[in-house]
Scaffold this motif. Sequence first.
Motif: not given
Length: 331
Positions: A238, A241-242, A257-259, A262
């Motif tokens: 997480r 990504q940022n 990716s974030d999704s 998950n």
Amino acid sequence: MELIKVNETAQLKLVSSTEVDSEQHSSIDIHFMAANTIPMTLKEMQESHTIPVFAKDNESVISNQEFIQTMVYVTGQAFSGEKILEPAIRVSHPIKGRIPSAVGKPAKELQKHEKTLYYERMAFVIEIPSINSNIAGNNLSLAVGGVRAYNLENLYSRKTEERFKLFIGFQNKVCTNLCISTDGVMLDVKVRTPAELAHVLYRMMGEFNVYRELEKFNNLPGTLITESQFAQIVGRARLYQNMPLKDKKELPQFPLSDSQVNLVVKDYYSDESFCRNDLGNINLWRLYNLFTGANKMSYIDTFLDRGVGCQSFVNGLYEAIGVNKHHWFIS
């Protein structure tokens, strides 16, 4: 292998996936990717899809049909005597049109013969089930394939070199996940003709070392990470990504990716084949398959890059744990 000469092009007689033992090999309907894609047959592409051209000289591109047929032919030559399945094809981003006589006609009144169609992006896999191995109870079959995206071409210019992505690796038959590494992928192939493409394919398949690739996977089942380490990977993913770009450059690349992270977390608890054990630990082979499973939700144009990234990331974890080196995602 039986070769049949059709229109001066040698075509391999392929085995339908329905002819293969269903207990050992998944149906073509169990897709190797899902996001924003639909299944397609080679026959449908050959009979129904138009072929884009370069606008300034009206020269046609190397069509998706030619791409797949070239791969099929080279695979048959490179792996003569092996069982080779029909291509599993996924497409996305339809480009629709109509014939000149249908100009001005309402869309709902168009007849089938008045419509034209091709798909801007395409990915496919050809499985070779007779070349296989077993990793931690999972049957792996050799597979080859490629990705094509017309949006990467400048179709408003004259004909020039065209771009392709090619791979050879393994497919996990438990879940149809593709296991691809940097040793078996070519992400920026540029050619002008199918003959040039075939030359590149021969070289890629000839240089691929099956045993070295399997050795990478054999290392993973014996290495465990704890629930706490898994949680740290997720948390730092997480952060990654940022992060500012300059900070990312100093770290191992994280491919998902974030999704998709998950999905990895969800499957860590619930996946029938690759979830954690009773103590919350998970070995790197299972973690890798959680990653490649989440990668099925990538779009066609990022699918291969992320697949290679999954292998590189998990192999980096293995090397760091094995020699007690620092790894930002887990240390």
